[in-house]
Design a protein around this motif. Sequence first.
Motif, short mmCIF file in Angstrom:
data_model
loop_
_atom_site.label_atom_id
_atom_site.label_comp_id
_atom_site.label_asym_id
_atom_site.label_seq_id
_atom_site.Cartn_x
_atom_site.Cartn_y
_atom_site.Cartn_z
N SER A 1 -97.91 -1.05 40.73
CA SER A 1 -97.85 -0.52 39.36
C SER A 1 -97.11 0.80 39.33
O SER A 1 -96.36 1.09 38.41
N GLU B 1 -97.61 -6.93 29.59
CA GLU B 1 -97.02 -5.62 29.82
C GLU B 1 -95.48 -5.72 29.81
O GLU B 1 -94.80 -4.86 29.27
N ILE C 1 -98.89 -6.83 37.87
CA ILE C 1 -98.39 -6.45 36.55
C ILE C 1 -98.53 -7.68 35.66
O ILE C 1 -98.15 -8.78 36.06
#
Length: 186
Positions: free
Chosen positions: A169, A125, A121
């Motif tokens: 994810s 984000e 990640i």
Amino acid sequence: MKIKEIIVVEGKDDTVAIRNAVDADTIETNGSAIGKKVIEQIKLAKERRGVIVLTDPDYPGERIRKIVSQSVPGCQHAFLPKKEAVSKNGKNLGVENASPEAIRIALKDAQQEESDWDEQICWEELVALGLIGGKKARRRRERLGDLLKIGFTNGKQLYKRLIMFKISSEEFSKAIRQVIKEEKDE
């Protein structure tokens, strides 16, 4: 439930709580001033049986976790959500206040086998999802830490733990959707 690994806790009351929940051995740090002898015990425990660190979900607990992690890399970590570690009067926070069931769940989650993991990640984000910076970031990180069972963190720690615990994810997306849904429902 028998735990093969040795569990690192802060003090005697934590040892009592662990033993009320599971059959396990513990090493007590006796607070955040961890001595060389204790670090040597933890190193030996890791070599022989493995180590799970289970400290209070507060600043001193995180400090102990960090000291142990830096001194003895490769330890497993178990996390109790703050709501599971609050005393009945609401004034104390610690492993000793957790129910046996909450302790068993935290330890079970720490023992998950490693899986193949090649996802990561990205920092951007986390910023875009309001987990770093912004009015709701702290509360979102706290709830996300509970859902993913990685503990409460600041932004940098969150990023590191997502990688360290190989959060996929898919797991991350499911948890952050839950966090956002809960905010809307308030």
